[in-house]
Enzyme design. Structure first.
Site, PDB file in Angstrom:
ATOM      1  N   ARG A 177     -15.620  30.468  -3.155  1.00  0.00           N
ATOM      2  CA  ARG A 177     -17.169  29.615  -3.117  1.00  0.00           C
ATOM      3  C   ARG A 177     -17.613  29.803  -1.826  1.00  0.00           C
ATOM      4  O   ARG A 177     -19.016  30.107  -1.727  1.00  0.00           O
ATOM      5  CB  ARG A 177     -17.089  28.141  -3.508  1.00  0.00           C
ATOM      6  CG  ARG A 177     -16.171  27.616  -2.501  1.00  0.00           C
ATOM      7  CD  ARG A 177     -15.892  26.091  -2.744  1.00  0.00           C
ATOM      8  NE  ARG A 177     -15.784  25.545  -4.223  1.00  0.00           N
ATOM      9  CZ  ARG A 177     -16.356  24.716  -4.912  1.00  0.00           C
ATOM     10  NH1 ARG A 177     -17.337  23.837  -4.078  1.00  0.00           N
ATOM     11  NH2 ARG A 177     -15.910  24.442  -6.253  1.00  0.00           N
TER      12      ARG A 177
ATOM     13  N   ASP B  20     -13.652  24.216   7.505  1.00  0.00           N
ATOM     14  CA  ASP B  20     -12.333  24.048   7.194  1.00  0.00           C
ATOM     15  C   ASP B  20     -11.440  25.361   6.697  1.00  0.00           C
ATOM     16  O   ASP B  20     -11.788  25.820   5.839  1.00  0.00           O
ATOM     17  CB  ASP B  20     -11.924  22.892   6.291  1.00  0.00           C
ATOM     18  CG  ASP B  20     -12.755  21.560   6.784  1.00  0.00           C
ATOM     19  OD1 ASP B  20     -12.792  21.211   7.963  1.00  0.00           O
ATOM     20  OD2 ASP B  20     -13.269  20.799   5.908  1.00  0.00           O
TER      21      ASP B  20
ATOM     22  N   ASP C 255     -17.787  29.325   7.536  1.00  0.00           N
ATOM     23  CA  ASP C 255     -17.189  27.943   7.022  1.00  0.00           C
ATOM     24  C   ASP C 255     -16.305  27.280   7.907  1.00  0.00           C
ATOM     25  O   ASP C 255     -16.190  27.790   9.030  1.00  0.00           O
ATOM     26  CB  ASP C 255     -16.333  28.480   5.653  1.00  0.00           C
ATOM     27  CG  ASP C 255     -15.594  27.128   5.111  1.00  0.00           C
ATOM     28  OD1 ASP C 255     -16.305  26.123   4.703  1.00  0.00           O
ATOM     29  OD2 ASP C 255     -14.659  27.170   4.769  1.00  0.00           O
TER      30      ASP C 255
END
Length: 192
Positions: free
Chosen positions: A139, A14, A12
């Site tokens: 997520r 951020d 990921d």
């Protein structure tokens, strides 16, 4: 599993590579790497890993920044990696908001399917089996574990809050930050 498949890591952006913001990271000036994150990517590259980024960027749909702003952020990341001997092999991003009902916005697996189709030539129902996915939110992990990826959570960004909620996919390994993940992965790889 082919050697190129075993040498893939999905990150990921951020909260994992750079500081996150509740107001969104909207420009190259606001894109600031977390301590040690770029060095960690360079170490992965130098150990033969392909590093790809999978990131939700709903700020595009919200009109908070343009595609050129996003490209400038990613160019800054690449420019900072180069002198360290690092690189990002590819960046997959979702420009949508939840209301768009796309299949690429994490936690849905669309971005991960795209990554699998580029890096893992297989018809398997679990095309990312064993590939580490590193995120700072549930997520991030859910999007990849449905395709068999190995979940790793960092405590940076939203990671500590995610840990505190106590709901993680089975087998999730928690690390202090991206460098701690890298040291763990490379230490494990050298033992096999």
């Amino acid at each position: 599993m082919s050697s190129s498949a075993s040498k893939l890591v999905i990150l990921d952006r951020d909260g994992v590579i750079n500081y996150d913001s509740d107001q969104y990271v909207k420009s190259a000036d606001e894109w600031i790497p977390l301590p040690g994150s770029l060095e960690a990517i360079a170490e992965l590259n130098q150990a033969g890993y392909h590093v790809t980024v999978a990131t939700n960027q709903s700020g595009l749909a919200r009109g908070l920044f343009t595609i050129n702003d996003l490209h400038a952020m990613h160019q800054k990341m690449m420019d900072l990696l180069t002198p360290l001997g690092g690189r990002i092999d590819s960046i997959f991003f979702c420009p949508h908001v939840d209301e768009d009902q796309c299949d690429c916005r994490k936690p849905l697996p669309g971005l991960m399917r795209d990554i699998a189709s580029r890096y893992r030539k297989t018809d398997s129902a679990l095309p990312l089996a064993g590939v580490p996915i590193v995120g700072d939110s549930l997520r991030d992990l859910e999007a990849a574990t449905v395709l068999g990826a190995s979940p790793h959570l960092v405590r940076t960004g939203k990671g500590q809050k995610t840990v505190d909620k106590g709901i993680l996919p089975a087998g999730t390994v928690v690390h202090a930050d991206l460098m701690a993940f890298t040291k763990s992965l490379l230490g494990s790889a050298s033992k096999t």
